[in-house]
Design an enzyme around this catalytic site. Structure first.
Site, PDB file in Angstrom:
ATOM      1  N   THR A 157      98.949 -12.253 -16.987  1.00 18.78           N
ATOM      2  CA  THR A 157      97.296 -12.627 -16.322  1.00 18.78           C
ATOM      3  C   THR A 157      97.389 -11.958 -14.938  1.00 18.78           C
ATOM      4  OG1 THR A 157      97.433 -14.763 -17.513  1.00 18.78           O
ATOM      5  CG2 THR A 157      96.072 -14.412 -15.226  1.00 18.78           C
ATOM      6  N   ARG A 267      67.177 -34.248 -22.892  1.00 18.92           N
ATOM      7  CA  ARG A 267      66.629 -33.929 -24.320  1.00 18.92           C
ATOM      8  C   ARG A 267      66.037 -35.172 -25.209  1.00 18.92           C
ATOM      9  NH1 ARG A 267      65.319 -30.505 -28.356  1.00 18.92           N
ATOM     10  NH2 ARG A 267      66.210 -30.793 -30.211  1.00 18.92           N
ATOM     11  N   GLU A 368     101.148 -21.280 -20.105  1.00 14.87           N
ATOM     12  CA  GLU A 368     102.100 -22.063 -19.263  1.00 14.87           C
ATOM     13  C   GLU A 368     102.803 -23.126 -20.159  1.00 14.87           C
ATOM     14  OE1 GLU A 368     101.403 -22.665 -15.102  1.00 14.87           O
ATOM     15  OE2 GLU A 368      99.914 -20.733 -15.331  1.00 14.87           O
ATOM     16  N   THR A 370     102.795 -24.026 -24.605  1.00 10.75           N
ATOM     17  CA  THR A 370     101.708 -24.672 -25.623  1.00 10.75           C
ATOM     18  C   THR A 370     102.035 -26.082 -25.575  1.00 10.75           C
ATOM     19  OG1 THR A 370     103.502 -24.299 -27.388  1.00 10.75           O
ATOM     20  CG2 THR A 370     101.964 -22.513 -27.296  1.00 10.75           C
TER      21      THR A 370
HETATM   22  N1  COS Z   1     113.869 -26.556 -14.315  1.00 13.23           N
HETATM   23  C1  COS Z   1     115.014 -26.345 -14.055  1.00 13.23           C
HETATM   24  N2  COS Z   1     115.882 -25.857 -14.850  1.00 13.23           N
HETATM   25  C2  COS Z   1     115.713 -25.894 -16.202  1.00 13.23           C
HETATM   26  C3  COS Z   1     114.261 -26.406 -16.706  1.00 13.23           C
HETATM   27  C4  COS Z   1     113.464 -26.859 -15.775  1.00 13.23           C
HETATM   28  N3  COS Z   1     112.280 -27.352 -15.759  1.00 13.23           N
HETATM   29  N4  COS Z   1     114.202 -26.513 -17.948  1.00 13.23           N
HETATM   30  C5  COS Z   1     115.288 -25.910 -18.376  1.00 13.23           C
HETATM   31  N5  COS Z   1     116.198 -25.790 -17.347  1.00 13.23           N
HETATM   32  C6  COS Z   1     117.494 -25.165 -17.477  1.00 13.23           C
HETATM   33  C7  COS Z   1     118.573 -26.208 -18.474  1.00 13.23           C
HETATM   34  O1  COS Z   1     118.831 -27.142 -17.449  1.00 13.23           O
HETATM   35  C8  COS Z   1     119.396 -25.162 -18.785  1.00 13.23           C
HETATM   36  O2  COS Z   1     120.702 -25.012 -17.899  1.00 13.23           O
HETATM   37  P1  COS Z   1     121.982 -25.119 -18.150  1.00 13.23           P
HETATM   38  O3  COS Z   1     122.375 -24.077 -19.348  1.00 13.23           O
HETATM   39  O4  COS Z   1     122.735 -24.852 -16.863  1.00 13.23           O
HETATM   40  O5  COS Z   1     122.032 -26.227 -18.545  1.00 13.23           O
HETATM   41  C9  COS Z   1     118.733 -23.579 -19.061  1.00 13.23           C
HETATM   42  O6  COS Z   1     117.578 -23.919 -18.211  1.00 13.23           O
HETATM   43  C10 COS Z   1     118.155 -23.626 -20.433  1.00 13.23           C
HETATM   44  O7  COS Z   1     117.457 -24.919 -20.944  1.00 13.23           O
HETATM   45  P2  COS Z   1     117.229 -25.030 -22.380  1.00 13.23           P
HETATM   46  O8  COS Z   1     118.596 -25.100 -23.128  1.00 13.23           O
HETATM   47  O9  COS Z   1     116.604 -26.366 -22.408  1.00 13.23           O
HETATM   48  O10 COS Z   1     116.520 -23.697 -22.716  1.00 13.23           O
HETATM   49  P3  COS Z   1     115.594 -23.591 -24.025  1.00 13.23           P
HETATM   50  O11 COS Z   1     115.813 -22.010 -24.548  1.00 13.23           O
HETATM   51  O12 COS Z   1     116.024 -24.660 -25.164  1.00 13.23           O
HETATM   52  O13 COS Z   1     114.019 -23.434 -23.756  1.00 13.23           O
HETATM   53  C11 COS Z   1     112.038 -24.369 -23.263  1.00 13.23           C
HETATM   54  C12 COS Z   1     113.284 -24.560 -23.064  1.00 13.23           C
HETATM   55  C13 COS Z   1     111.369 -24.440 -24.715  1.00 13.23           C
HETATM   56  C14 COS Z   1     111.372 -25.777 -22.732  1.00 13.23           C
HETATM   57  C15 COS Z   1     111.556 -23.174 -22.361  1.00 13.23           C
HETATM   58  O14 COS Z   1     111.929 -21.907 -23.353  1.00 13.23           O
HETATM   59  C16 COS Z   1     109.947 -23.017 -22.353  1.00 13.23           C
HETATM   60  O15 COS Z   1     109.583 -23.615 -21.318  1.00 13.23           O
HETATM   61  N6  COS Z   1     109.333 -22.211 -23.096  1.00 13.23           N
HETATM   62  C17 COS Z   1     107.868 -21.986 -22.947  1.00 13.23           C
HETATM   63  C18 COS Z   1     107.501 -20.871 -21.944  1.00 13.23           C
HETATM   64  C19 COS Z   1     106.154 -20.721 -21.513  1.00 13.23           C
HETATM   65  O16 COS Z   1     105.751 -21.714 -20.877  1.00 13.23           O
HETATM   66  N7  COS Z   1     105.615 -19.610 -21.398  1.00 13.23           N
HETATM   67  C20 COS Z   1     104.251 -19.436 -21.024  1.00 13.23           C
HETATM   68  C21 COS Z   1     104.231 -18.103 -20.533  1.00 13.23           C
HETATM   69  S1  COS Z   1     104.165 -18.131 -18.969  1.00 13.23           S
HETATM   70  S2  COS Z   1     102.117 -18.115 -18.540  1.00 13.23           S
END
Ligand code: COS
Length: 386
Positions: A157, A267, A368, A370
């Site tokens: 974006t 309407r 941000e 789904t």
């Molecule tokens: N704030 C701070 N740290 C976070 C966090 C948050 N909200 N969420 C996860 N973390 C940290 C975890 O604590 C973990 O750290 P440690 O390894 O030190 O414990 C690390 O990040 C990895 O977290 P996790 O294992 O939960 O990661 P996953 O790969 O399972 O992914 C999701 C988690 C699916 C929630 C993440 O990939 C996500 O939000 N995906 C969607 C992305 C998105 O919104 N894209 C839109 C594009 S941007 S417009």
């Protein structure tokens, strides 16, 4: 961080007036030309909209999250393209620098972001890494005191307008721990933009691919100066962004409800206003109740967000932000669907705004994170907390 209530009320009044008198009359123009007019962007700068979430010491207005949500609610009541112009500077583009940046990075970038002189985008998503953000492949390889970044970012974006990107790239091994967040100026050799995406709706918003071929970026541009922290920065930024999008969804639901009531008042069918029919009232009532429920959820979650240290993360707050994003963006989809239904055949015709809002709000359930990603965040939190 927050603005005193009296000054905030003045700002909110100005934004309401701006939306009503300046943005709403320009909606058709934006739809027709797929562009937000430059003089409106200038007015947004003048109003300080680019800097509402940035502290006063960096030239912003310094709103709390709850206050930012109130402003997003107002901006949500018109074509979403207007909010999109300021959206990345307020949220996902700037907040990583504000939360985790070094004092030097904050001083160098935040004042220009707050004024709107520098547009900043957030580059996380890739062709093969959307929901699974930790799988991103863009690589940053150390070369002396620089990194060479190569890869491709998708659906970014404001990329065509951006002067810089908060860009996530892999500096280490696989998974979240190998990711770093960089500040990447747009004009660097090797950085190029793809063709403008042709989207279902939200005309006037600009997204495209960002391609990087051995782009040389100083190591000093890693946010916070330390590699391997980028995934957490991105997640913290998204927690905040999800609340902002939730407020936007509520604003748009308010607008669609308003337009639906107005249509139901004028309407006539079967010799009376359609708004006098109970089946039409039932649709309006469902939308009103769901909007109030969603907005209450957003406000509660935003206050909870404000209660924690600004740059820290709190799993309970992340969970609540995901609840708000999931509920409100699904809610506005239902409100838009009912809006079309209340308009009948007219709701399927491009002349009526509800046809375009119906398409515009569809994106809210995707970007941000789904709805399904919000469900995962909520579910994971519940299981962990138990
Ligand atoms: N704030 C701070 N740290 C976070 C966090 C948050 N909200 N969420 C996860 N973390 C940290 C975890 O604590 C973990 O750290 P440690 O390894 O030190 O414990 C690390 O990040 C990895 O977290 P996790 O294992 O939960 O990661 P996953 O790969 O399972 O992914 C999701 C988690 C699916 C929630 C993440 O990939 C996500 O939000 N995906 C969607 C992305 C998105 O919104 N894209 C839109 C594009 S941007 S417009």
């Amino acid at each position: 961080m927050s603005l005193d209530q009296e000054t905030f009320q003045l700002l909110k009044d100005s934004v309401q007036r701006f939306v009503r008198e300046r943005l709403m009359p320009a909606e058709d123009d934006v739809e027709e030309h797929d562009e937000v007019p430059a003089d409106i962007v200038d007015d947004m700068k003048e109003l300080g909209l680019f800097g509402i979430s940035i502290p006063e010491q960096y030239g912003g207005i310094g709103l709390s999250m709850a206050q930012e949500c109130e402003v997003a609610y107002e901006l949500g009541q018109t074509a979403l393209a207007f909010r999109s112009v300021v959206g990345t500077n307020i949220g996902i583009g700037s907040q990583g620098i504000l939360m985790d940046g070094t004092p030097g990075q904050k001083a160098e970038y935040l004042p220009r972001i707050a004024s709107g002189d520098l547009l900043i985008s957030f580059a996380l998503t890739e062709p093969d890494a959307g929901s699974d953000a930790a799988a991103l492949k863009t690589r940053a390889v150390a070369d002396g005191s620089d990194y060479l970044i190569t890869g491709s970012k998708r659906f970014i974006t404001n990329a065509p307008r951006a002067g810089a990107f908060t860009l996530m790239a892999r500096t280490g091994g696989p998974g979240a721990a190998g990711i770093s967040a960089f500040i990447v100026p747009a004009g660097l050799p090797g950085l190029s933009l793809g063709r403008a995406d042709k989207k279902m709706g939200q005309r006037g918003t600009k997204t495209c691919d960002v391609n990087l071929d051995q782009v040389r970026v100083p190591a000093a541009n890693i946010i916070g100066g330390e590699a391997g922290k980028g995934f957490k920065t991105a997640m913290k930024v998204l927690d905040r962004g999800r609340l902002h999008v939730s407020a936007l969804a509520c604003g748009m639901a308010q607008r669609i409800l308003h337009d639906s009531v107005a249509y139901a008042q004028q309407r006539k069918q079967f010799g009376q206003r359609i708004g006098d029919f109970q089946l039409v009232q039932a649709m309006l009532a469902d939308s009103q109740a769901e909007l109030l429920a969603g907005w209450s959820l957003v406000q509660a979650a935003a206050h909870r967000y404000d209660a924690k240290p600004f740059d820290s993360s709190d799993p309970e707050v992340s969970m609540q932000a995901s609840c708000a994003k999931m509920f409100t963006t699904e809610m506005v989809g239902r409100v838009a669907d009912r809006g079309v239904q209340i308009h009948g055949g007219a709701g399927y015709i491009n002349e009526y705004k509800v046809e375009r809002f119906y398409r515009d709000v569809r994106l809210l359930r995707l970007y941000e994170g789904t709805t399904q990603i919000q469900q995962l965040v909520i579910g994971k939190h519940l299981m962990r907390a138990a």
